[in-house]
Design a protein around this motif. Structure first.
Motif, PDB file in Angstrom:
ATOM      1  N   PHE A  88       7.330   4.952   9.614  1.00 52.01           N
ATOM      2  CA  PHE A  88       6.193   5.726  10.107  1.00 52.01           C
ATOM      3  C   PHE A  88       5.797   6.813   9.117  1.00 52.01           C
ATOM      4  O   PHE A  88       4.621   6.929   8.720  1.00 52.01           O
ATOM      5  N   VAL A  89       6.774   7.610   8.677  1.00 53.18           N
ATOM      6  CA  VAL A  89       6.476   8.710   7.756  1.00 53.18           C
ATOM      7  C   VAL A  89       6.032   8.168   6.403  1.00 53.18           C
ATOM      8  O   VAL A  89       5.109   8.703   5.777  1.00 53.18           O
ATOM      9  N   GLY A  90       6.664   7.086   5.932  1.00 52.16           N
ATOM     10  CA  GLY A  90       6.285   6.507   4.647  1.00 52.16           C
ATOM     11  C   GLY A  90       4.846   6.025   4.619  1.00 52.16           C
ATOM     12  O   GLY A  90       4.119   6.262   3.645  1.00 52.16           O
TER      13      GLY A  90
ATOM     14  N   TRP B  58       0.807  -1.211   0.000  1.00 47.94           N
ATOM     15  CA  TRP B  58       0.000   0.000   0.000  1.00 47.94           C
ATOM     16  C   TRP B  58       0.850   1.276   0.000  1.00 47.94           C
ATOM     17  O   TRP B  58       0.337   2.360  -0.280  1.00 47.94           O
ATOM     18  N   VAL B  59       2.133   1.164   0.297  1.00 51.41           N
ATOM     19  CA  VAL B  59       2.998   2.352   0.327  1.00 51.41           C
ATOM     20  C   VAL B  59       3.292   2.788  -1.099  1.00 51.41           C
ATOM     21  O   VAL B  59       3.736   1.994  -1.931  1.00 51.41           O
TER      22      VAL B  59
ATOM     23  N   VAL C 112      -2.035   9.713   3.372  1.00 53.23           N
ATOM     24  CA  VAL C 112      -2.510  11.063   3.059  1.00 53.23           C
ATOM     25  C   VAL C 112      -2.616  11.282   1.549  1.00 53.23           C
ATOM     26  O   VAL C 112      -3.575  11.894   1.053  1.00 53.23           O
ATOM     27  N   THR C 113      -1.627  10.796   0.794  1.00 58.22           N
ATOM     28  CA  THR C 113      -1.566  11.066  -0.654  1.00 58.22           C
ATOM     29  C   THR C 113      -2.305  10.032  -1.495  1.00 58.22           C
ATOM     30  O   THR C 113      -2.357  10.153  -2.716  1.00 58.22           O
ATOM     31  N   GLY C 114      -2.850   9.024  -0.858  1.00 58.77           N
ATOM     32  CA  GLY C 114      -3.585   8.000  -1.597  1.00 58.77           C
ATOM     33  C   GLY C 114      -2.751   6.757  -1.789  1.00 58.77           C
ATOM     34  O   GLY C 114      -1.900   6.698  -2.670  1.00 58.77           O
ATOM     35  N   ARG C 115      -3.005   5.783  -0.962  1.00 56.15           N
ATOM     36  CA  ARG C 115      -2.136   4.608  -0.965  1.00 56.15           C
ATOM     37  C   ARG C 115      -2.335   3.755  -2.210  1.00 56.15           C
ATOM     38  O   ARG C 115      -3.353   3.828  -2.879  1.00 56.15           O
ATOM     39  N   ASN C 116      -1.319   2.936  -2.482  1.00 57.94           N
ATOM     40  CA  ASN C 116      -1.350   2.048  -3.645  1.00 57.94           C
ATOM     41  C   ASN C 116      -2.423   0.977  -3.504  1.00 57.94           C
ATOM     42  O   ASN C 116      -2.748   0.549  -2.403  1.00 57.94           O
ATOM     43  N   LYS C 117      -2.906   0.531  -4.641  1.00 62.02           N
ATOM     44  CA  LYS C 117      -3.662  -0.709  -4.691  1.00 62.02           C
ATOM     45  C   LYS C 117      -2.711  -1.801  -5.157  1.00 62.02           C
ATOM     46  O   LYS C 117      -1.871  -1.571  -6.012  1.00 62.02           O
ATOM     47  N   SER C 118      -2.846  -2.972  -4.601  1.00 58.05           N
ATOM     48  CA  SER C 118      -1.922  -4.060  -4.913  1.00 58.05           C
ATOM     49  C   SER C 118      -1.823  -4.323  -6.403  1.00 58.05           C
ATOM     50  O   SER C 118      -0.759  -4.673  -6.922  1.00 58.05           O
TER      51      SER C 118
END
Length: 561
Positions: free
Chosen positions: A530-532, A432-433, A538-544
């Motif tokens: 933590f920051v990652g 998700w990162v 906040v910016t919209g996590r990845n979809k697998s």
């Protein structure tokens, strides 16, 4: 200083350097008709696991193990032996996850993975930081054997540095990875003989193994049961297993030096075997360092030559003891100095080869329209030569440092290792990162640890005076008068100055800036994670489904086996 290395000692040292150079020449001649960067950087990807294991073992052991790690044990005790657990954890992590990933991707730069998983900016930042870390490390370890040579001969320190630099730059630049690996095998044998010889002779000199252990107990050096949770204490079970463990995970999983050796093996199985085999010499080197440190304490128990003013630098302790032990045994002191040189030759040759690969594949080739095979090979060798010259210049700068070199290296390495292991962890295990999260996490982790480390190093009298946080007592009771009175006055004044500053300093100085450098990797890694994760949320996590399947260690394995 008077010459203490006899003609036989110098012959032993000269033969070692000559054989290393000859191996480079031999592979240059052998491969003259097959000049490709794949052969130069990866040995044609067909090197046997056993020499690769020896090369892996000595690539990061270096002269640090021969000269500086025994000093660490001498000053802080046998607690460092827990490093064996850190090695085991790092090896298993790489065997299970990293080695199969890199072989499946068939990469040339380990940071190609970060571009595929995140973006090019992430790859460039990681590669730059890795090059800086390697550059600083290689400067340090070129300085170490030069220090040993200047301590045992009339050759000045600044004259000894070019000898080391030129030899390893020469055989690395002309012989490539094959020369690096096979000289590492020779150098591993010499290091074992030199370190073991020093230990056996020192134990004999102090009256036997039991006498050595009694001295270690008297001096508080047998402190393996140190489970202090205070992060300001330099060496504890936790700081070594967790802090140094993460540092080791960076080396085995995210470092170009190790990755090139994995990829020089034929397949994943061979690379895994090579890495597992490194545990044997790795554990041996750690334990012989502990043994040499304890033997050195027993030898200098009543008169520490650094505190008495006889030595200019604490890292001269080990060469000084060896010279005293082997003054009547021709060749043995030369063998020890050769061991220090071999440690440096192995690490510098590996580092130069790895940095050359990073510069060529991460910075030059992506900005070009393509090179002919021969041109690319010439570029690779030219970069290696230039790096050798720059590293030699850095070693000159390092020679003016008064700090323990282990402290300097761990501090610098921790700034890079923590954020790097953090971003690779997010890439492999946290789908998700996203790329923004990875970049923000990496930069923030690097800044956080750099801020702590630089503040501590630039204010040595303000951050955790080591006598209060782990450094054990030393004695000058039996020293000759000479410089002792003046030197003890200096030590007393320094201690009083430190104590005053600790009393008057701010909260942040007494807490954050006082953290042991062994914890830097853990701090950088946690901040990065933590920051990652927060930035990705906040910016919209990845979809697998959006992640490049090639970057996942578990996908498509059956199809490519």
């Amino acid at each position: 200083m008077m010459d203490v290395l006899g003609s036989v000692d110098m012959i032993v040292l000269a033969i070692t350097l000559l054989i290393s150079t000859s191996i480079g020449i031999a592979f240059a001649i052998r491969n003259r008709s097959n000049k490709s960067t794949d052969d130069y950087y990866f040995g044609g990807r067909k090197i046997h696991p056993i020499p690769v294991a020896a090369s892996l073992a000595v690539s990061f052991v270096s002269a640090m193990a021969v000269i500086s790690l025994p000093v660490e044990i001498y000053l802080y005790g046998s607690i460092f032996a827990w490093n064996v657990v850190a090695q085991l954890i790092a090896t298993m992590v790489a065997v299970i996850w990293y080695v199969p990933l890199y072989h499946r991707l068939n990469i040339t730069s380990v940071y190609q993975y970060l571009e595929w998983r995140f973006n090019r900016a992430m790859r460039m930042m990681a590669s730059i930081c890795s090059c800086i870390n390697l550059f600083l490390y290689l400067g340090l370890i070129i300085y170490l054997p030069a220090l040993a040579l200047s301590a045992t001969t009339s050759l000045s320190l600044h004259a000894a540095i070019p000898i080391t630099s030129l030899v390893c730059t020469f055989y690395t630049s002309i012989g490539g990875m094959n020369a690096v690996v096979w000289t590492d095998v020779l150098q591993c044998v010499v290091m074992v003989c030199g370190m073991l010889g020093a230990f056996v002779m020192a134990v004999k000199e102090v009256g036997g193994f039991d006498e050595m252990m009694e001295a270690a107990y008297r001096g508080g050096r047998m402190n393996m049961n140190k489970f202090d949770l205070d992060p300001r204490t330099r060496s504890t079970f936790w700081s070594l297993v967790i802090g140094i463990g993460l540092n080791s995970c960076y080396q085995t999983g995210c470092d170009q030096v190790y990755t090139q050796r994995y990829l020089s093996c034929r397949n994943t199985r061979s690379a895994r075997i090579a890495l597992l085999l490194t545990l044997i010499p790795g554990i041996f080197f750690t334990m012989i360092c502990v043994g040499n440190g304890l033997a050195m304490y027993a030898f200098f128990e009543k008169c520490d030559p650094y505190m008495s003013g006889d030595l200019d630098k604490v890292d001269q302790l080990m060469p000084t003891m060896v010279v005293a032990l082997f003054q009547d045994i021709p060749g043995m002191a030369g063998l020890f100095v050769a061991a220090a040189y071999c440690g440096t030759l192995s690490s510098v040759s590996s580092g130069i080869n790895a940095m050359s690969a990073l510069i060529l594949h991460d910075f030059i080739k992506p900005c070009s329209v393509g090179f002919e095979k021969k041109t690319e090979y010439v570029l690779a060798t030219s970069i290696s030569i230039l790096l050798g010259v720059l590293i030699m210049a850095l070693a000159y700068v390092m020679s003016f440092s008064s700090s323990s070199l282990v402290t300097i290296f761990v501090s610098f390495s921790g700034w890079i290792a923590g954020p790097m292991i953090g971003v690779f962890t997010m890439g492999i295990f946290m789908p998700w990162v996203n790329s923004k999260g990875a970049v923000f996490g990496f930069v923030t982790g690097w800044i956080a640890v750099g801020w702590i480390g630089l503040s501590a190093m630039m204010s040595p009298n303000l951050y955790s005076p080591e006598p209060m946080k782990g450094k054990l007592t030393l004695s000058v009771d039996s020293c000759r008068d000479g410089n002792l009175t003046n030197n003890m006055s200096k030590v007393k004044n320094d201690t009083d100055f430190n104590s005053t500053n600790i009393t008057e300093s701010s909260w942040i100085t007494k807490t954050i800036y006082s953290v042991s450098p062994f914890w830097y990797s853990a701090i950088g890694g946690l901040v990065c994670l933590f920051v990652g994760n927060a930035a990705s949320l906040v910016t919209g996590r990845n979809k697998s489904s959006k992640i490049n399947a090639a970057s996942n260690a578990d996908e498509n394995e059956d199809e490519e086996t």
